[in-house]
Enzyme design. Structure first.
Site, PDB file in Angstrom:
ATOM      1  N   CYS A  64       0.877  -1.166   0.000  1.00  0.00           N
ATOM      2  CA  CYS A  64       0.000   0.000   0.000  1.00  0.00           C
ATOM      3  C   CYS A  64       0.917   1.218   0.000  1.00  0.00           C
ATOM      4  CB  CYS A  64      -0.978  -0.021   1.176  1.00  0.00           C
ATOM      5  SG  CYS A  64      -0.221  -0.014   2.820  1.00  0.00           S
TER       6      CYS A  64
HETATM    7  C1  RB5 Z   1      -4.532   4.906   1.058  1.00  0.00           C
HETATM    8  O1  RB5 Z   1      -4.860   6.215   0.959  1.00  0.00           O
HETATM    9  C2  RB5 Z   1      -3.408   4.717   2.054  1.00  0.00           C
HETATM   10  O2  RB5 Z   1      -3.917   4.955   3.328  1.00  0.00           O
HETATM   11  C3  RB5 Z   1      -2.838   3.312   1.918  1.00  0.00           C
HETATM   12  O3  RB5 Z   1      -2.225   3.199   0.672  1.00  0.00           O
HETATM   13  C4  RB5 Z   1      -1.814   2.892   2.943  1.00  0.00           C
HETATM   14  O4  RB5 Z   1      -0.735   3.765   2.965  1.00  0.00           O
HETATM   15  C5  RB5 Z   1      -2.340   2.606   4.279  1.00  0.00           C
HETATM   16  O5  RB5 Z   1      -1.618   2.280   5.213  1.00  0.00           O
END
Ligand code: RB5
Length: 146
Positions: A64
């Site tokens: 993420c």
């Molecule tokens: C998404 O906006 C973001 O919160 C996600 O990609 C991640 O970094 C969450 O921990």
């Protein structure tokens, strides 16, 4: 090795780079996503975590923005030991001491070169067992309890 991989919109580019590079030679099951359209990372984290917890895949990789949200979500699935790592040493120790079965990376934190090194080390480092196994048993004994 059979590896489950998944990302939210912030990890698509790094996921593709790893599939074309460090993960070559492995069997990769890609749980998405495939576009930059915004999604909720827990949906992907749970799909990959369940694939690993069930034994369908030996390891998982989740990406993420930071790797943090994916690790928090994946660790809610019984049997999962997910580690968010942005350096090679932590990745190595997450295998040696913690027997991490999911590696979480931040697509906004690590570049493709460093990520490839982290993944390669993480895939190859064995679990040390011994006293570390006892500690992991204590962690898993807590699952499902308050
Ligand atoms: C998404 O906006 C973001 O919160 C996600 O990609 C991640 O970094 C969450 O921990």
């Amino acid at each position: 090795m059979t590896i489950a991989i998944g990302s939210d919109h912030n990890g698509v580019a790094l996921k593709e780079a790893l599939k074309q590079g460090a993960l070559q030679g492995h069997i990769v099951r890609d749980f998405g996503v495939f576009t930059s359209e915004s999604v909720d990372y827990p949906d992907i984290a749970f799909a990959v975590a369940r694939a690993v917890a069930s034994g369908e895949c030996e390891r998982g990789i989740l990406i993420c923005g930071t790797g943090i949200g994916m690790s928090i979500a994946a660790n809610k699935v019984q049997g999962i030991r997910a580690a968010a790592c942005s350096d090679v040493y932590s990745a190595k120790m997450s295998r040696r001491d913690n027997d991490a079965n999911i590696l979480c990376l931040g697509g906004r934190v690590v570049g493709p070169g460093l990520a490839a090194e982290i993944v390669t080390v993480w895939l190859n480092e064995p679990f040390a067992g011994g006293r570390h196994a006892r500690r992991l048993e204590k962690i898993h004994a807590q699952e499902g309890q308050r």
